[in-house]
Design a protein around this motif. Structure first.
Motif, PDB file in Angstrom:
ATOM      1  N   LYS A 182       0.924  -1.186  -0.073  1.00  8.10           N
ATOM      2  CA  LYS A 182      -0.064  -0.175  -0.038  1.00  8.10           C
ATOM      3  C   LYS A 182       0.902   1.188   0.121  1.00  8.10           C
ATOM      4  CE  LYS A 182      -3.743   2.233   2.499  1.00  8.10           C
ATOM      5  NZ  LYS A 182      -4.733   2.219   3.799  1.00  8.10           N
ATOM      6  N   PRO A 183       0.567   2.284  -0.732  1.00  5.19           N
ATOM      7  CA  PRO A 183       1.452   3.285  -0.852  1.00  5.19           C
ATOM      8  C   PRO A 183       1.218   4.202   0.351  1.00  5.19           C
ATOM      9  CG  PRO A 183      -0.490   3.878  -2.167  1.00  5.19           C
ATOM     10  CD  PRO A 183      -0.182   2.312  -2.011  1.00  5.19           C
ATOM     11  N   ARG A 184       2.431   4.929   0.658  1.00 12.24           N
ATOM     12  CA  ARG A 184       2.447   5.569   2.058  1.00 12.24           C
ATOM     13  C   ARG A 184       1.610   6.918   1.802  1.00 12.24           C
ATOM     14  NH1 ARG A 184       7.815   3.787   1.437  1.00 12.24           N
ATOM     15  NH2 ARG A 184       8.390   2.312   3.230  1.00 12.24           N
ATOM     16  N   GLN A 185       1.102   7.111   3.024  1.00 13.43           N
ATOM     17  CA  GLN A 185       0.160   8.569   2.973  1.00 13.43           C
ATOM     18  C   GLN A 185       1.006   9.635   3.300  1.00 13.43           C
ATOM     19  OE1 GLN A 185      -3.083   8.146   5.742  1.00 13.43           O
ATOM     20  NE2 GLN A 185      -3.736  10.028   5.377  1.00 13.43           N
ATOM     21  N   MET A 186       0.610  10.686   2.677  1.00 10.60           N
ATOM     22  CA  MET A 186       1.433  11.926   2.630  1.00 10.60           C
ATOM     23  C   MET A 186       0.907  12.548   4.040  1.00 10.60           C
ATOM     24  SD  MET A 186       3.599  12.060   0.126  1.00 10.60           S
ATOM     25  CE  MET A 186       4.213  13.812   0.038  1.00 10.60           C
ATOM     26  N   VAL A 187       1.860  13.121   4.759  1.00  7.99           N
ATOM     27  CA  VAL A 187       1.584  13.868   6.047  1.00  7.99           C
ATOM     28  C   VAL A 187       2.634  15.076   6.135  1.00  7.99           C
ATOM     29  CG1 VAL A 187       1.596  13.741   8.595  1.00  7.99           C
ATOM     30  CG2 VAL A 187       0.671  11.590   7.020  1.00  7.99           C
ATOM     31  N   SER A 188       2.001  16.153   6.648  1.00 10.06           N
ATOM     32  CA  SER A 188       2.958  17.332   6.864  1.00 10.06           C
ATOM     33  C   SER A 188       2.591  17.841   8.070  1.00 10.06           C
ATOM     34  CB  SER A 188       2.188  18.471   5.777  1.00 10.06           C
ATOM     35  OG  SER A 188       0.944  18.829   6.064  1.00 10.06           O
ATOM     36  N   VAL A 189       3.765  18.405   8.572  1.00 14.31           N
ATOM     37  CA  VAL A 189       3.845  18.657  10.101  1.00 14.31           C
ATOM     38  C   VAL A 189       4.387  20.076   9.943  1.00 14.31           C
ATOM     39  CG1 VAL A 189       4.805  18.465  12.421  1.00 14.31           C
ATOM     40  CG2 VAL A 189       4.545  16.397  10.835  1.00 14.31           C
ATOM     41  N   GLN A 190       3.727  21.005  10.707  1.00 18.61           N
ATOM     42  CA  GLN A 190       4.185  22.680  10.877  1.00 18.61           C
ATOM     43  C   GLN A 190       5.010  22.941  12.131  1.00 18.61           C
ATOM     44  OE1 GLN A 190       4.562  25.393   8.658  1.00 18.61           O
ATOM     45  NE2 GLN A 190       5.798  25.729  10.452  1.00 18.61           N
ATOM     46  N   LEU A 191       6.428  22.824  12.203  1.00 15.53           N
ATOM     47  CA  LEU A 191       6.945  22.952  13.510  1.00 15.53           C
ATOM     48  C   LEU A 191       6.708  24.322  13.968  1.00 15.53           C
ATOM     49  CD1 LEU A 191      10.433  21.116  12.855  1.00 15.53           C
ATOM     50  CD2 LEU A 191       8.311  20.101  13.638  1.00 15.53           C
ATOM     51  N   VAL A 248       1.248  29.193  13.270  1.00 16.29           N
ATOM     52  CA  VAL A 248       1.092  27.381  13.533  1.00 16.29           C
ATOM     53  C   VAL A 248      -0.431  26.818  13.608  1.00 16.29           C
ATOM     54  CG1 VAL A 248       1.968  25.409  14.441  1.00 16.29           C
ATOM     55  CG2 VAL A 248       3.449  27.230  14.265  1.00 16.29           C
ATOM     56  N   ALA A 249      -1.006  27.653  14.692  1.00 13.42           N
ATOM     57  CA  ALA A 249      -2.607  26.761  14.859  1.00 13.42           C
ATOM     58  C   ALA A 249      -3.273  27.193  13.540  1.00 13.42           C
ATOM     59  CB  ALA A 249      -2.936  27.540  16.104  1.00 13.42           C
ATOM     60  N   LYS A 250      -2.986  28.426  12.986  1.00 14.85           N
ATOM     61  CA  LYS A 250      -4.049  28.529  11.630  1.00 14.85           C
ATOM     62  C   LYS A 250      -3.549  27.576  10.628  1.00 14.85           C
ATOM     63  CE  LYS A 250      -5.332  32.372   8.529  1.00 14.85           C
ATOM     64  NZ  LYS A 250      -6.871  31.913   8.643  1.00 14.85           N
ATOM     65  N   GLU A 251      -2.263  27.285  10.505  1.00 11.54           N
ATOM     66  CA  GLU A 251      -1.791  26.277   9.241  1.00 11.54           C
ATOM     67  C   GLU A 251      -2.631  24.953   9.541  1.00 11.54           C
ATOM     68  OE1 GLU A 251       0.250  27.046   6.705  1.00 11.54           O
ATOM     69  OE2 GLU A 251      -0.401  28.777   7.153  1.00 11.54           O
ATOM     70  N   VAL A 252      -2.727  24.523  10.697  1.00 10.66           N
ATOM     71  CA  VAL A 252      -3.348  23.375  10.973  1.00 10.66           C
ATOM     72  C   VAL A 252      -4.717  23.418  10.871  1.00 10.66           C
ATOM     73  CG1 VAL A 252      -3.664  21.403  12.725  1.00 10.66           C
ATOM     74  CG2 VAL A 252      -1.573  22.609  12.375  1.00 10.66           C
ATOM     75  N   ALA A 253      -5.306  24.396  11.531  1.00  7.39           N
ATOM     76  CA  ALA A 253      -6.763  24.401  11.572  1.00  7.39           C
ATOM     77  C   ALA A 253      -7.493  24.612  10.252  1.00  7.39           C
ATOM     78  CB  ALA A 253      -7.163  25.595  12.509  1.00  7.39           C
ATOM     79  N   ASP A 254      -6.654  25.310   9.246  1.00 10.88           N
ATOM     80  CA  ASP A 254      -7.194  25.722   7.998  1.00 10.88           C
ATOM     81  C   ASP A 254      -6.829  24.561   6.992  1.00 10.88           C
ATOM     82  OD1 ASP A 254      -8.025  27.940   9.230  1.00 10.88           O
ATOM     83  OD2 ASP A 254      -6.701  29.421   7.992  1.00 10.88           O
ATOM     84  N   GLY A 255      -6.177  23.351   7.475  1.00 11.15           N
ATOM     85  CA  GLY A 255      -5.988  22.313   6.798  1.00 11.15           C
ATOM     86  C   GLY A 255      -4.726  22.345   5.698  1.00 11.15           C
ATOM     87  N   ARG A 256      -3.863  23.325   5.918  1.00 14.35           N
ATOM     88  CA  ARG A 256      -2.447  23.619   5.320  1.00 14.35           C
ATOM     89  C   ARG A 256      -1.498  22.561   5.716  1.00 14.35           C
ATOM     90  NH1 ARG A 256      -4.654  28.771   4.711  1.00 14.35           N
ATOM     91  NH2 ARG A 256      -3.321  29.274   6.730  1.00 14.35           N
ATOM     92  N   ALA A 257      -1.730  22.018   6.884  1.00 13.03           N
ATOM     93  CA  ALA A 257      -0.851  21.014   7.843  1.00 13.03           C
ATOM     94  C   ALA A 257      -1.507  20.046   8.377  1.00 13.03           C
ATOM     95  CB  ALA A 257       0.066  21.949   8.677  1.00 13.03           C
ATOM     96  N   ASP A 258      -1.284  19.024   8.324  1.00 14.14           N
ATOM     97  CA  ASP A 258      -1.880  17.919   9.182  1.00 14.14           C
ATOM     98  C   ASP A 258      -1.745  17.871  10.590  1.00 14.14           C
ATOM     99  OD1 ASP A 258      -2.951  16.537   6.779  1.00 14.14           O
ATOM    100  OD2 ASP A 258      -1.129  16.227   6.415  1.00 14.14           O
TER     101      ASP A 258
END
Length: 378
Positions: A50-59, A97-107
């Motif tokens: 199964k292909p790996r799932q792409m995941v993004s992290v905003q430090l 950082v909180a906005k990036e995750v809340a708005d879906g630009r980072a997981d």
């Protein structure tokens, strides 16, 4: 006297009933085995092919040992083993950082305990793990006669930065030194320079900073910790959004587990991880000695004795809520419902396989006893 005829059961009714019970028991046993055994052993394993799932992290900061959990999980292939292809994004001043995750630009993202304030302000964020059980924020004061604790800083100039202000002000208030009894100088950019230049008498710092360690080692400065006044914040919190958790609970659980595994590895092998940072992530140009100093300080904050890495408690979070409420950053009565993640929710907790195993054994015993009984009745 009216009498009623006795209803006599057919002689084969008990046997039919017991045979049906035996068949039902065997079906339930098979179901329990099929559901318990695969679920108990499948967590964290990537599906073959199964292909790996792409995941993004905003430090929430620049690359340093504070983020060693992610670096180790990436470099030691813990994310790949969990079926994830993870990309890390370094923080810059323009990033919320909180906005990036809340708005879906980072997981996923990392933030300090102000994460609960972000949620109260309407951002649907969820705390997944505390990568630092205790905050690295401290108050560095110039040694002077009569200065031995935070409460002794009455009339002194106290500087804070963006990331240290909340805890330092709470620390001073808990030390019977509320605003008005000292001169507060906010927005201090370089704490060390401000202290050496005589701009402040005390300043908020991060204990993992090697420059702070040098000042303490000189003997001219005193490090005061908020925990001495029972101000105990979490730091480097891993978090996600409600939408990501609802849509992909298995991915969230796998990512959290791999990150905590990376944290354990980094704390057990600090020199190896420091070398990885120097080779591939050293955007701040730090020396090996500076990173190793940070690693030593971070170790005691991330994995204190008797505390599992990543865990959070509602009691600690309630303490943080109370501090922010006293500062006016949260409304009275702010609750934690839905904010603190339980990695076992919706899945098997560590004790559930044992419970299911006991149930399976019990069902097998019932089936065996039923068949023995039927054999004696034939």
């Amino acid at each position: 006297m009216t009498t009623f005829p006795r209803l006599r059961a057919r002689p084969d009714h008990p046997r039919r009933l017991l045979r049906a019970l035996a068949r039902m028991t065997l079906v339930l046993t098979a179901w329990a085995l099929m559901t318990a055994l695969p679920a108990a052993g499948a967590q964290g394993l990537a599906v073959e092919g199964k292909p790996r799932q792409m995941v993004s992290v905003q430090l929430g900061g620049k690359y340093q040992f504070e983020f060693a959990a992610f670096i180790a999980a990436l470099e030691k292939a813990y994310y790949h083993e969990a079926g994830l292809d993870v990309s890390l994004r370094e923080w810059s001043p323009a990033v919320d950082v909180a906005k990036e995750v809340a708005d879906g630009r980072a997981d996923f993202g990392t933030l300090d305990s102000t994460l609960i304030v972000e949620r109260a302000d309407g951002r649907p964020v969820i705390a997944l793990a505390a990568l630092l059980q205790h905050s690295p924020v401290g108050l560095l004061a110039r040694r002077q006669p009569g200065i031995a604790a935070a409460g002794d800083l009455a009339g002194q100039r106290v500087g804070t930065g963006r990331a240290t202000e909340d805890e330092i002000l709470a620390f001073l208030a808990a030390s019977a030194l509320p605003p008005g009894k000292f001169e507060h100088l906010p927005a201090i950019g370089d704490a060390r320079r401000a202290l050496l230049a005589g701009q402040v008498d005390a300043v908020g710092v991060f204990v993992g900073d090697a420059a702070v360690g040098e000042l303490i080692g000189s003997g001219d400065y005193l490090l005061l910790l908020p925990r001495s006044a029972a101000i105990d914040f979490y730091a480097t919190l891993l978090f996600t959004s409600e939408s990501v958790l609802q849509a992909q609970p298995d991915m969230v659980r796998a990512f959290r587990a791999a990150t905590v595994k990376g944290l354990d590895y980094a704390l057990d092998h600090p020199e190896e991880v420091v070398d990885l940072i120097l080779a591939r992530y050293n955007t701040q140009g730090r020396s090996r000695e500076q990173l190793l100093f940070e690693a030593r300080q971070i170790g005691g904050l991330a994995r204190p004795a008797g505390v599992e890495p990543g865990v959070m408690s509602i009691a600690r979070w309630q303490h943080i809520v109370d501090v922010y409420t006293a500062q006016g950053k949260l409304k009275p009565g702010t609750d934690l419902l839905g904010f603190v993640y339980d990695p076992d929710a919706g899945g098997l907790g560590p004790f559930v396989p044992w419970m299911l195993g006991g149930a399976v054994i019990g069902l097998l015993l019932v089936a065996w006893g039923t068949r023995r009984f039927l054999a004696t009745r034939v």
